[in-house]
Design a protein around this motif. Structure first.
Motif, PDB file in Angstrom:
ATOM      1  N   ALA A 137     -24.926 -16.330  -5.084  1.00 19.92           N
ATOM      2  CA  ALA A 137     -23.964 -15.243  -4.866  1.00 19.92           C
ATOM      3  C   ALA A 137     -24.676 -13.986  -4.349  1.00 19.92           C
ATOM      4  N   PHE A 138     -25.846 -13.689  -4.914  1.00 22.61           N
ATOM      5  CA  PHE A 138     -26.578 -12.504  -4.448  1.00 22.61           C
ATOM      6  C   PHE A 138     -27.163 -12.731  -3.058  1.00 22.61           C
ATOM      7  N   ARG A 139     -27.567 -13.965  -2.777  1.00 21.13           N
ATOM      8  CA  ARG A 139     -28.042 -14.278  -1.427  1.00 21.13           C
ATOM      9  C   ARG A 139     -26.929 -14.030  -0.416  1.00 21.13           C
ATOM     10  N   ALA A 140     -25.708 -14.424  -0.814  1.00 17.49           N
ATOM     11  CA  ALA A 140     -24.558 -14.233   0.072  1.00 17.49           C
ATOM     12  C   ALA A 140     -24.302 -12.745   0.312  1.00 17.49           C
ATOM     13  N   ARG A 141     -24.745 -11.891  -0.639  1.00 17.89           N
ATOM     14  CA  ARG A 141     -24.615 -10.445  -0.457  1.00 17.89           C
ATOM     15  C   ARG A 141     -25.842  -9.862   0.254  1.00 17.89           C
ATOM     16  N   GLY A 142     -26.689 -10.721   0.767  1.00 20.69           N
ATOM     17  CA  GLY A 142     -27.825 -10.255   1.561  1.00 20.69           C
ATOM     18  C   GLY A 142     -29.050  -9.846   0.762  1.00 20.69           C
ATOM     19  N   ARG A 143     -29.088 -10.210  -0.529  1.00 24.37           N
ATOM     20  CA  ARG A 143     -30.251  -9.816  -1.333  1.00 24.37           C
ATOM     21  C   ARG A 143     -31.220 -10.985  -1.478  1.00 24.37           C
ATOM     22  N   THR A 144     -32.483 -10.641  -1.709  1.00 26.04           N
ATOM     23  CA  THR A 144     -33.459 -11.660  -2.072  1.00 26.04           C
ATOM     24  C   THR A 144     -33.502 -11.753  -3.597  1.00 26.04           C
ATOM     25  N   VAL A 145     -33.824 -12.956  -4.091  1.00 20.27           N
ATOM     26  CA  VAL A 145     -33.708 -13.211  -5.527  1.00 20.27           C
ATOM     27  C   VAL A 145     -34.935 -13.942  -6.058  1.00 20.27           C
ATOM     28  N   ALA A 146     -35.499 -13.440  -7.150  1.00 20.70           N
ATOM     29  CA  ALA A 146     -36.546 -14.178  -7.862  1.00 20.70           C
ATOM     30  C   ALA A 146     -35.990 -14.611  -9.206  1.00 20.70           C
ATOM     31  N   ILE A 147     -36.272 -15.852  -9.572  1.00 22.04           N
ATOM     32  CA  ILE A 147     -35.796 -16.394 -10.842  1.00 22.04           C
ATOM     33  C   ILE A 147     -36.997 -16.715 -11.720  1.00 22.04           C
ATOM     34  N   ILE A 148     -36.995 -16.232 -12.933  1.00 23.85           N
ATOM     35  CA  ILE A 148     -38.031 -16.609 -13.888  1.00 23.85           C
ATOM     36  C   ILE A 148     -37.347 -17.272 -15.071  1.00 23.85           C
ATOM     37  N   ASP A 169     -34.827 -22.033   1.018  1.00 16.14           N
ATOM     38  CA  ASP A 169     -34.380 -20.650   1.226  1.00 16.14           C
ATOM     39  C   ASP A 169     -35.544 -19.715   0.929  1.00 16.14           C
ATOM     40  N   GLU A 170     -36.034 -19.033   1.930  1.00 12.89           N
ATOM     41  CA  GLU A 170     -37.202 -18.169   1.747  1.00 12.89           C
ATOM     42  C   GLU A 170     -36.885 -16.903   0.969  1.00 12.89           C
ATOM     43  N   GLY A 171     -35.599 -16.635   0.820  1.00 14.80           N
ATOM     44  CA  GLY A 171     -35.199 -15.431   0.086  1.00 14.80           C
ATOM     45  C   GLY A 171     -35.116 -15.664  -1.406  1.00 14.80           C
ATOM     46  N   ILE A 172     -35.516 -16.865  -1.837  1.00 15.47           N
ATOM     47  CA  ILE A 172     -35.466 -17.179  -3.271  1.00 15.47           C
ATOM     48  C   ILE A 172     -36.822 -17.659  -3.760  1.00 15.47           C
ATOM     49  N   PHE A 173     -37.231 -17.141  -4.894  1.00 18.74           N
ATOM     50  CA  PHE A 173     -38.484 -17.557  -5.509  1.00 18.74           C
ATOM     51  C   PHE A 173     -38.166 -17.998  -6.936  1.00 18.74           C
ATOM     52  N   VAL A 174     -38.631 -19.207  -7.314  1.00 18.11           N
ATOM     53  CA  VAL A 174     -38.334 -19.722  -8.648  1.00 18.11           C
ATOM     54  C   VAL A 174     -39.626 -20.012  -9.393  1.00 18.11           C
ATOM     55  N   ASP A 224     -41.415  -7.675  -8.467  1.00 17.62           N
ATOM     56  CA  ASP A 224     -40.798  -6.388  -8.144  1.00 17.62           C
ATOM     57  C   ASP A 224     -41.557  -5.743  -6.977  1.00 17.62           C
ATOM     58  N   ALA A 225     -42.887  -5.708  -7.092  1.00 17.39           N
ATOM     59  CA  ALA A 225     -43.712  -5.104  -6.038  1.00 17.39           C
ATOM     60  C   ALA A 225     -43.611  -5.890  -4.736  1.00 17.39           C
ATOM     61  N   ALA A 226     -43.366  -7.200  -4.858  1.00 17.21           N
ATOM     62  CA  ALA A 226     -43.254  -8.027  -3.659  1.00 17.21           C
ATOM     63  C   ALA A 226     -41.939  -7.777  -2.927  1.00 17.21           C
ATOM     64  N   GLY A 227     -41.050  -7.016  -3.559  1.00 16.96           N
ATOM     65  CA  GLY A 227     -39.848  -6.574  -2.857  1.00 16.96           C
ATOM     66  C   GLY A 227     -38.580  -7.360  -3.120  1.00 16.96           C
ATOM     67  N   TYR A 228     -38.597  -8.280  -4.094  1.00 16.77           N
ATOM     68  CA  TYR A 228     -37.342  -8.989  -4.396  1.00 16.77           C
ATOM     69  C   TYR A 228     -36.305  -7.992  -4.903  1.00 16.77           C
ATOM     70  N   HIS A 229     -35.085  -8.120  -4.393  1.00 23.40           N
ATOM     71  CA  HIS A 229     -34.037  -7.181  -4.793  1.00 23.40           C
ATOM     72  C   HIS A 229     -33.572  -7.450  -6.222  1.00 23.40           C
ATOM     73  N   MET A 230     -33.389  -8.736  -6.524  1.00 27.92           N
ATOM     74  CA  MET A 230     -32.875  -9.125  -7.841  1.00 27.92           C
ATOM     75  C   MET A 230     -33.927  -9.985  -8.542  1.00 27.92           C
ATOM     76  N   ILE A 231     -34.188  -9.710  -9.809  1.00 25.97           N
ATOM     77  CA  ILE A 231     -35.049 -10.584 -10.592  1.00 25.97           C
ATOM     78  C   ILE A 231     -34.236 -11.066 -11.786  1.00 25.97           C
ATOM     79  N   LEU A 232     -33.967 -12.368 -11.798  1.00 29.36           N
ATOM     80  CA  LEU A 232     -33.141 -12.950 -12.861  1.00 29.36           C
ATOM     81  C   LEU A 232     -34.062 -13.648 -13.860  1.00 29.36           C
ATOM     82  N   ILE A 233     -33.982 -13.247 -15.117  1.00 26.19           N
ATOM     83  CA  ILE A 233     -34.870 -13.792 -16.143  1.00 26.19           C
ATOM     84  C   ILE A 233     -34.038 -14.589 -17.139  1.00 26.19           C
ATOM     85  N   GLU A 234     -34.259 -15.913 -17.169  1.00 24.82           N
ATOM     86  CA  GLU A 234     -33.519 -16.767 -18.102  1.00 24.82           C
ATOM     87  C   GLU A 234     -34.333 -16.995 -19.370  1.00 24.82           C
ATOM     88  N   THR A 235     -33.748 -16.677 -20.521  1.00 29.54           N
ATOM     89  CA  THR A 235     -34.416 -16.956 -21.794  1.00 29.54           C
ATOM     90  C   THR A 235     -33.428 -17.523 -22.786  1.00 29.54           C
TER      91      THR A 235
END
Ligand code: GTP
Ligand code: MG
Length: 341
Positions: free
Chosen positions: A63-74, A100-105, A129-140
């Motif tokens: 959903a965030f990719r569709a809004r043009g953001r890059t996303v990292a998932i931890i 998808d290069e805009g996503i890092f998992v 954050d420093a690498a410039g990902y717009h959203m960082i999603l942390i699953e715990t």
């Protein structure tokens, strides 16, 4: 680190491995990137095992990719890296998000202490954050203090609940309801979803202070002045009403609404000043943790192990109380450690 800051995924992965494995490397990496952090929106997604966190995070990322953001998932798994849910979730994710290069998992499992995991996670978040990902999603998995620590590192916390796990609201048992900015009843396709929503809403109603008294609008108040309108907008921005949303992560239902609520929460944090307060709290916690680490390290190098053991024995045998032992250690550091023998 320089390459990671440009967003190169391989460099990021390598820096993260170093951060995970070596506390000293983590320190120097944080030092190098810290000035570039503070731009990403850190979102914690927490909830009981099997409530659908991985599936939801996956959909949210799209959903965030569709809004043009890059996303990292931890994905932080403090128990074992071999829980069925985590493996399934990660497999789904890899198939779904691959290419998808805009996503890092990245998954992080516990190697040592939970505190160590929390600290490694905080360092990894800074790299991303420093690498410039717009959203960082942390699953715990919200099941203990360390998970709550990880969640409080986030700016916005989503707490997941799923119906059909008994009558109780699971997140209350796990002690994570208090940290929720957004509540989600996932698996809304299952029976009991609306009942779960109702009990969460009731709990919010009971647990939160009543709304500030609204001023009665008598005759003549219909024509709002510009100042009045501005004040009203400011009041609205200063309040956050924790929403209770329903989602079906497996088919994407409710996900756009959740993404919008997460964005709303970020705007609220900025407009109300709460964001700065939370940042200050986080800074205080991180300074305290760094201070603790340094203090312990200094103690270990400056006070001989035998002296520390002797003090521990004295406390164990009730010849000395813990506070007095601590004071002796402090006095030893202050003046000359050789006085402690
Ligand atoms: N019916 C239904 N099943 C769902 C939904 N969301 C997730 N599931 C299923 O629930 C199971 C667990 O999902 P995960 O996403 O792995 O849950 P999790 O919370 O990440 O699990 P852990 O990481 O092990 O705590 C999987 O079989 C999912 O397909 C949903 O909205 N409806
Ligand atoms: Mg999972």
């Amino acid at each position: 680190v320089a390459l990671a800051r440009t967003g190169n995924p391989r460099a990021i992965a390598r820096v993260i491995s170093q951060v995970e494995n070596d506390a000293t490397a983590a320190q120097s990496v944080i030092r190098a990137v810290y000035g570039d952090t503070g731009r990403a929106h850190l979102v914690g997604i927490t909830g009981p095992p099997g409530s659908g966190k991985s599936t939801l995070v996956n959909e949210l990322a799209k959903a965030f990719r569709a809004r043009g953001r890059t996303v990292a998932i931890i994905a932080v798994d403090p128990s074992s890296p071999f829980t069925g849910g985590a493996i399934l979730g990660d497999r789904v994710r890899m198939r779904d998000l691959a290419g998808d290069e805009g996503i890092f998992v990245r998954s992080m499992a516990s190697r040592g202490s939970l505190g160590g995991l929390a600290r490694a996670t905080a360092a990894v978040v800074k790299v991303l954050d420093a690498a410039g990902y717009h959203m960082i999603l942390i699953e715990t998995v919200g099941a203990g203090q360390a998970e709550v620590d990880i969640a409080t590192a986030a700016q916005s916390t989503v707490v997941l609940e799923a119906p059909g796990m008994g009558d109780d609201v699971q997140s209350i048992k796990a002690g994570i309801l208090e940290i929720a900015d957004i509540l989600v009843v996932n698996k809304a396709d299952r029976p009991g979803a609306s009942r779960a929503v109702r009990s969460l809403e009731m709990m919010l109603h009971l647990g939160l202070p009543a709304e500030p008294e609204t001023i009665a609008h008598g005759p003549g108040h219909e024509v709002a002045t510009a100042a009045g309108a501005a004040q009203e907008a400011a009041d609205a921005a200063a309040r956050w009403n924790i929403p209770v949303l329903e989602t079906v992560a497996t088919d994407g239902r409710g996900i756009p609404e959740l993404a919008a609520a997460i964005d709303d929460h970020r705007h609220y944090l900025e407009a109300s000043g709460q964001g700065r307060l939370r940042e200050r709290l986080r800074a205080q916690r991180e300074i305290a943790a760094a201070l603790h680490d340094r203090f312990v390290a200094r103690l270990e190098t400056e006070v001989p192990a035998e002296a520390r053991l002797a003090l521990a024995d004295a406390v164990a045998e009730r010849r000395l109380d813990p506070a007095s032992a601590a004071e002796q250690l402090l006095a030893g550091l202050d003046t000359n450690h050789r006085s402690i023998h």
